[in-house]
Design a protein around this motif. Structure first.
Motif, PDB file in Angstrom:
ATOM      1  N   TRP A  41      16.573  13.547  41.379  1.00 51.15           N
ATOM      2  CA  TRP A  41      17.649  14.470  41.040  1.00 51.15           C
ATOM      3  C   TRP A  41      18.185  15.192  42.265  1.00 51.15           C
ATOM      4  O   TRP A  41      19.394  15.402  42.385  1.00 51.15           O
ATOM      5  CB  TRP A  41      17.147  15.484  39.998  1.00 51.15           C
ATOM      6  CG  TRP A  41      17.174  14.914  38.616  1.00 51.15           C
ATOM      7  CD1 TRP A  41      16.369  13.939  38.105  1.00 51.15           C
ATOM      8  CD2 TRP A  41      18.075  15.272  37.557  1.00 51.15           C
ATOM      9  NE1 TRP A  41      16.704  13.661  36.809  1.00 51.15           N
ATOM     10  CE2 TRP A  41      17.740  14.466  36.443  1.00 51.15           C
ATOM     11  CE3 TRP A  41      19.103  16.183  37.451  1.00 51.15           C
ATOM     12  CZ2 TRP A  41      18.428  14.555  35.228  1.00 51.15           C
ATOM     13  CZ3 TRP A  41      19.787  16.289  36.241  1.00 51.15           C
ATOM     14  CH2 TRP A  41      19.454  15.473  35.151  1.00 51.15           C
ATOM     15  N   TRP A  46      24.691  17.347  41.068  1.00 52.96           N
ATOM     16  CA  TRP A  46      24.418  17.739  39.681  1.00 52.96           C
ATOM     17  C   TRP A  46      25.348  16.935  38.767  1.00 52.96           C
ATOM     18  O   TRP A  46      26.557  16.877  38.987  1.00 52.96           O
ATOM     19  CB  TRP A  46      24.648  19.234  39.521  1.00 52.96           C
ATOM     20  CG  TRP A  46      24.115  19.800  38.242  1.00 52.96           C
ATOM     21  CD1 TRP A  46      24.846  20.264  37.188  1.00 52.96           C
ATOM     22  CD2 TRP A  46      22.748  19.984  37.883  1.00 52.96           C
ATOM     23  NE1 TRP A  46      24.012  20.717  36.188  1.00 52.96           N
ATOM     24  CE2 TRP A  46      22.711  20.553  36.590  1.00 52.96           C
ATOM     25  CE3 TRP A  46      21.541  19.705  38.526  1.00 52.96           C
ATOM     26  CZ2 TRP A  46      21.524  20.868  35.932  1.00 52.96           C
ATOM     27  CZ3 TRP A  46      20.359  20.011  37.876  1.00 52.96           C
ATOM     28  CH2 TRP A  46      20.354  20.583  36.596  1.00 52.96           C
ATOM     29  N   PRO A  47      24.819  16.312  37.716  1.00 52.15           N
ATOM     30  CA  PRO A  47      25.592  15.276  37.023  1.00 52.15           C
ATOM     31  C   PRO A  47      26.646  15.767  36.039  1.00 52.15           C
ATOM     32  O   PRO A  47      27.537  15.003  35.671  1.00 52.15           O
ATOM     33  CB  PRO A  47      24.507  14.494  36.272  1.00 52.15           C
ATOM     34  CG  PRO A  47      23.439  15.505  36.012  1.00 52.15           C
ATOM     35  CD  PRO A  47      23.436  16.392  37.227  1.00 52.15           C
ATOM     36  N   ALA A  48      26.550  17.022  35.564  1.00 54.89           N
ATOM     37  CA  ALA A  48      27.475  17.439  34.511  1.00 54.89           C
ATOM     38  C   ALA A  48      27.554  18.958  34.452  1.00 54.89           C
ATOM     39  O   ALA A  48      26.527  19.635  34.519  1.00 54.89           O
ATOM     40  CB  ALA A  48      27.023  16.897  33.154  1.00 54.89           C
ATOM     41  N   LEU A  51      25.430  20.545  31.688  1.00 55.43           N
ATOM     42  CA  LEU A  51      23.968  20.638  31.789  1.00 55.43           C
ATOM     43  C   LEU A  51      23.629  21.935  32.501  1.00 55.43           C
ATOM     44  O   LEU A  51      23.922  22.112  33.681  1.00 55.43           O
ATOM     45  CB  LEU A  51      23.402  19.440  32.552  1.00 55.43           C
ATOM     46  CG  LEU A  51      21.876  19.444  32.764  1.00 55.43           C
ATOM     47  CD1 LEU A  51      21.124  19.495  31.448  1.00 55.43           C
ATOM     48  CD2 LEU A  51      21.462  18.218  33.577  1.00 55.43           C
ATOM     49  N   TRP A  71      21.823  21.834  27.203  1.00 55.91           N
ATOM     50  CA  TRP A  71      23.185  21.295  27.230  1.00 55.91           C
ATOM     51  C   TRP A  71      24.140  22.235  26.510  1.00 55.91           C
ATOM     52  O   TRP A  71      23.784  22.865  25.519  1.00 55.91           O
ATOM     53  CB  TRP A  71      23.227  19.915  26.574  1.00 55.91           C
ATOM     54  CG  TRP A  71      22.456  18.884  27.327  1.00 55.91           C
ATOM     55  CD1 TRP A  71      21.136  18.569  27.174  1.00 55.91           C
ATOM     56  CD2 TRP A  71      22.940  18.047  28.380  1.00 55.91           C
ATOM     57  NE1 TRP A  71      20.761  17.584  28.057  1.00 55.91           N
ATOM     58  CE2 TRP A  71      21.855  17.244  28.813  1.00 55.91           C
ATOM     59  CE3 TRP A  71      24.184  17.896  28.992  1.00 55.91           C
ATOM     60  CZ2 TRP A  71      21.984  16.310  29.833  1.00 55.91           C
ATOM     61  CZ3 TRP A  71      24.320  16.958  30.000  1.00 55.91           C
ATOM     62  CH2 TRP A  71      23.230  16.178  30.417  1.00 55.91           C
ATOM     63  N   TYR A  77      25.984  15.696  26.822  1.00 52.74           N
ATOM     64  CA  TYR A  77      24.833  14.811  26.999  1.00 52.74           C
ATOM     65  C   TYR A  77      25.246  13.347  26.876  1.00 52.74           C
ATOM     66  O   TYR A  77      24.824  12.508  27.680  1.00 52.74           O
ATOM     67  CB  TYR A  77      23.752  15.136  25.978  1.00 52.74           C
ATOM     68  CG  TYR A  77      22.631  14.112  25.961  1.00 52.74           C
ATOM     69  CD1 TYR A  77      21.698  14.069  26.990  1.00 52.74           C
ATOM     70  CD2 TYR A  77      22.541  13.179  24.937  1.00 52.74           C
ATOM     71  CE1 TYR A  77      20.691  13.113  27.002  1.00 52.74           C
ATOM     72  CE2 TYR A  77      21.520  12.225  24.935  1.00 52.74           C
ATOM     73  CZ  TYR A  77      20.603  12.195  25.969  1.00 52.74           C
ATOM     74  OH  TYR A  77      19.610  11.249  25.970  1.00 52.74           O
ATOM     75  N   PHE A  80      26.800  12.128  29.973  1.00 47.50           N
ATOM     76  CA  PHE A  80      25.782  11.917  31.008  1.00 47.50           C
ATOM     77  C   PHE A  80      25.081  10.580  30.811  1.00 47.50           C
ATOM     78  O   PHE A  80      24.839   9.838  31.769  1.00 47.50           O
ATOM     79  CB  PHE A  80      24.779  13.067  30.957  1.00 47.50           C
ATOM     80  CG  PHE A  80      23.489  12.806  31.670  1.00 47.50           C
ATOM     81  CD1 PHE A  80      23.415  12.860  33.051  1.00 47.50           C
ATOM     82  CD2 PHE A  80      22.333  12.514  30.957  1.00 47.50           C
ATOM     83  CE1 PHE A  80      22.225  12.622  33.717  1.00 47.50           C
ATOM     84  CE2 PHE A  80      21.134  12.276  31.610  1.00 47.50           C
ATOM     85  CZ  PHE A  80      21.086  12.323  32.989  1.00 47.50           C
ATOM     86  N   THR A  83      27.173   7.651  32.104  1.00 47.26           N
ATOM     87  CA  THR A  83      27.567   7.562  33.513  1.00 47.26           C
ATOM     88  C   THR A  83      26.453   7.808  34.528  1.00 47.26           C
ATOM     89  O   THR A  83      26.538   7.314  35.662  1.00 47.26           O
ATOM     90  CB  THR A  83      28.690   8.566  33.809  1.00 47.26           C
ATOM     91  OG1 THR A  83      28.255   9.885  33.439  1.00 47.26           O
ATOM     92  CG2 THR A  83      29.944   8.219  33.010  1.00 47.26           C
ATOM     93  N   HIS A  84      25.412   8.566  34.160  1.00 47.00           N
ATOM     94  CA  HIS A  84      24.445   8.994  35.182  1.00 47.00           C
ATOM     95  C   HIS A  84      22.972   8.753  34.828  1.00 47.00           C
ATOM     96  O   HIS A  84      22.133   8.746  35.727  1.00 47.00           O
ATOM     97  CB  HIS A  84      24.614  10.497  35.476  1.00 47.00           C
ATOM     98  CG  HIS A  84      25.936  10.855  36.061  1.00 47.00           C
ATOM     99  ND1 HIS A  84      26.336  10.444  37.310  1.00 47.00           N
ATOM    100  CD2 HIS A  84      26.961  11.592  35.571  1.00 47.00           C
ATOM    101  CE1 HIS A  84      27.543  10.910  37.568  1.00 47.00           C
ATOM    102  NE2 HIS A  84      27.943  11.605  36.519  1.00 47.00           N
ATOM    103  N   ARG A  85      22.645   8.605  33.576  1.00 51.14           N
ATOM    104  CA  ARG A  85      21.238   8.596  33.185  1.00 51.14           C
ATOM    105  C   ARG A  85      20.494   7.371  33.709  1.00 51.14           C
ATOM    106  O   ARG A  85      19.390   7.487  34.251  1.00 51.14           O
ATOM    107  CB  ARG A  85      21.099   8.666  31.664  1.00 51.14           C
ATOM    108  CG  ARG A  85      19.645   8.656  31.195  1.00 51.14           C
ATOM    109  CD  ARG A  85      19.541   8.759  29.688  1.00 51.14           C
ATOM    110  NE  ARG A  85      18.162   8.805  29.236  1.00 51.14           N
ATOM    111  CZ  ARG A  85      17.414   7.735  29.003  1.00 51.14           C
ATOM    112  NH1 ARG A  85      17.947   6.515  29.164  1.00 51.14           N
ATOM    113  NH2 ARG A  85      16.162   7.850  28.618  1.00 51.14           N
TER     114      ARG A  85
END
Length: 224
Positions: A41, A46-48, A51, A71, A77, A80, A83-85
């Motif tokens: 991480w 930071w993905p969103a 979050l 969230w 969520y 996320f 696209t990122h998880r």
């Protein structure tokens, strides 16, 4: 950024609190997985915006990790996940192969016994208790009974810092996330004689099972 501070479960911005469990098999692998999560991480943005925080806890069983993510809503969520998880999962699994992801629970916080004003104790133990109900039973009424029993028994639960009751969105159970001063304080509360109020909690119609777990907060991640 990393933080050692425990999360604020009462943050009004939290619209979708999620809890999940990973089984990793040993205390050594618990520590390895926590560090793999942190590295994965911290090396990415930071993905969103939705979050608000992500926290990891090591189970006292020496085998599991609990994840608590805050969230703003379920849509954040789901975005996320799309696209990122997966890239994060892949990197963690490469570092620590063989992680078993037991499941993800979606919740709404119902009520809390909040930390008293001026109480600056750092929780030494986090306990989660899952309470399963028959379909259609009134989970909120059961939580109300628990909070009343706590309010009527301040001495017996002097080691309790806070308790936060979440209703699963599937309608099947309640999850209580409780912060305790220490494991010894929790054990004393369990061993204390129980009165009529706690008997009503235990025998509430529709309750079909209790399952509790003990954890230590080991990683907090917040947007920088």
């Amino acid at each position: 950024m990393r933080t050692e501070q425990h999360p604020d479960l009462t943050d009004p911005r939290i619209g979708a609190p999620f809890f999940s469990t990973w089984r990793v098999g040993s205390p050594e692998r618990q520590a390895e997985t926590v560090e793999a999560i942190a590295r994965t991480w911290e090396r990415r943005p930071w993905p969103a915006n939705g979050l608000l925080g992500y926290h990891v806890y090591a189970g006292h069983d020496g085998s599991t990790l609990m994840h608590y993510s805050q969230w703003s809503g379920e849509q954040a969520y789901e975005a996320f996940v799309k696209t990122h998880r997966q890239e994060r999962v892949d990197e963690i699994d490469t570092a620590v192969p063989g992680i078993e992801r037991v499941g993800l629970g979606r919740y709404r916080r119902y009520r809390s016994r909040e930390r008293a004003v001026g109480d600056e104790r750092v929780p030494g133990l986090v306990v989660t208790v899952r309470v399963d109900f028959e379909a259609g039973e009134r989970r909120g009424e059961w939580v109300d009974l628990v909070l009343k029993a706590l309010g009527d028994d301040p001495e017996g639960h002097a080691g309790l810092v806070s308790a936060h009751f979440h209703l699963s969105t599937d309608g099947g159970h309640v999850l209580n996330y409780a912060e305790w001063e220490s494991a010894e304080a929790y054990d004393r509360a369990l061993a204390a004689p129980s009165g009529e109020a706690w008997e009503r909690v235990r025998t509430y119609p529709g309750v079909v099972g209790f399952a509790g777990s003990r954890y230590a907060h080991v990683l907090g991640l917040l947007p920088g």
